[in-house]
Write an enzyme that holds these catalytic residues in place. Structure first.
Site, PDB file in Angstrom:
ATOM      1  N   GLN A 163     -33.013  17.232  55.231  1.00 42.83           N
ATOM      2  CA  GLN A 163     -32.039  16.243  54.775  1.00 42.83           C
ATOM      3  C   GLN A 163     -32.691  14.865  54.648  1.00 42.83           C
ATOM      4  O   GLN A 163     -32.054  13.830  54.855  1.00 42.83           O
ATOM      5  CB  GLN A 163     -30.846  16.191  55.727  1.00 42.83           C
ATOM      6  CG  GLN A 163     -29.935  17.402  55.633  1.00 42.83           C
ATOM      7  CD  GLN A 163     -29.234  17.488  54.290  1.00 42.83           C
ATOM      8  OE1 GLN A 163     -29.017  16.492  53.617  1.00 42.83           O
ATOM      9  NE2 GLN A 163     -28.871  18.698  53.882  1.00 42.83           N
ATOM     10  N   SER A 164     -33.952  14.839  54.262  1.00 40.41           N
ATOM     11  CA  SER A 164     -34.722  13.592  54.220  1.00 40.41           C
ATOM     12  C   SER A 164     -34.234  12.633  53.131  1.00 40.41           C
ATOM     13  O   SER A 164     -34.277  12.940  51.941  1.00 40.41           O
ATOM     14  CB  SER A 164     -36.197  13.910  53.974  1.00 40.41           C
ATOM     15  OG  SER A 164     -36.917  12.735  53.689  1.00 40.41           O
TER      16      SER A 164
END
Length: 340
Positions: free
Chosen positions: A76-77
């Site tokens: 989920q960067s």
């Protein structure tokens, strides 16, 4: 002020981001006057603090003839999302290497594929933005080593890749927050504001290091208090200090005193990206008092730290605190169970 014009730079945001007073939150807490620097409103897809870093990193890549970007992060960067968006804006290829989340107790869940990412939040945006490749590895993998191996493979195919470290946090990336420090000092002067503290999420360290260096360069002694999202204080502060030193060296500045680096490790909980009760309270409180959404990984934990420090009396009624909103809201939609 230090001159940044010798460094190549792209522009992805139209003007400064807002600096806003939070009167209802301030009244609710009964402590300092709290202001927020809205770096969630930076340019590129859904904004966030990495956009400032990428203005310098992508310009450096282009100056070196790169035709592809490679970067790394979590599934989920925010950094991966924004690097991909910058690549699309510049017509570059983009390859992402990401690691699976930790399990609910803060431990890994075995080999790659044991905890597959959900097709939501930033991971959904990787697809919508058309990443040239997304490789998902097990938690704790050597992401940067894999990125360098991919770069070698692409070079063998005649490509010119440019590898960006996690969070864009190297001296070139930190220049984005050296510039932000100057931007904020101008806004403080325009608002006749005298902050006693700046509070910021502290993760890969580029944002906090850049702010410390930028304030030092401008002769400002406003403390920057980092709230760690992934490490203890004893582990995080040397990481920040090393980046402060290398960024100051890049700019040919006098050394920055070690005591300027403060990063509190009391609000991490069981691990990076894992929810805490303080985080969920902070996200709800700021949403309900000010109509502003925070994310659960960075700003939520940092706000939990800020709220706790106010309740402890570390920040009192005579203080003015500026909180940095580093963005990351797409991650909120991937972690809805934290609020169920």
């Amino acid at each position: 002020m230090v001159a940044l014009n010798p460094f190549p730079r792209r522009s992805y945001t139209d003007g400064p981001t807002p600096l806003e007073h939070l009167p209802r939150l301030s009244a609710e807490l009964g402590g300092p006057q709290i202001w927020i620097k809205r770096d969630d409103r930076l340019g590129l897809a859904q904004g966030g603090n990495k956009t400032r870093k990428l203005e310098f990193l992508v310009a450096d890549a282009l100056s070196k003839g790169a035709d592809a970007l490679i970067t790394v992060g979590g599934v989920q960067s925010n950094h991966c999302r924004l690097t991909l968006a910058a690549a699309r804006a510049e017509g570059l290829d983009c390859h992402l290497i990401v690691e699976e989340d930790l399990g609910p107790e803060g431990v890994g869940l075995g080999p790659a594929g044991a905890n597959p990412p959900e097709f939501t939040g930033n991971f959904l945006l990787f697809d919508l933005l058309g990443a040239d490749s997304v490789r998902v590895l097990g938690n704790g993998s050597d992401l940067l080593g894999e990125a360098e191996a991919l770069a070698e493979s692409l070079r063998a195919q005649g490509k010119s890749p440019y590898v960006i470290p996690v969070g864009g946090s190297n001296p070139i990336g930190a220049l984005g927050y050296v510039d932000c420090a100057h931007e904020m000092l101008t806004q403080f002067a325009e608002a006749v504001l005298q902050p006693t503290n700046i509070v910021t999420p502290s993760g890969s360290a580029g944002m906090q290091a850049g702010l410390i260096v930028g304030l030092h360069a401008a002769g400002s002694d406003i403390p920057v208090v980092g709230i760690n999202v992934s490490r203890s204080r004893v582990d995080q502060e040397p990481k920040i200090s090393d980046l402060v030193d290398s960024t100051a060296h890049l700019l040919d500045l006098t050394p920055v005193p070690r005591e300027r680096t403060v990063a509190l490790g009391d609000y991490v909980g069981t691990g990076y990206a894992l929810p805490t009760p303080g985080m969920t309270e902070a996200v709800r409180l700021i949403a309900r008092t000010e109509g502003i959404l925070l994310d659960p990984v960075y700003t939520g934990k940092a706000a939990a730290g800020l709220i706790d420090l106010v309740r402890q009396g570390r920040f009192g009624t005579d203080d003015t605190v500026v909180f940095i909103h580093s963005g990351g809201v797409p991650g909120l939609y991937a972690r809805t169970q934290a609020f169920a």
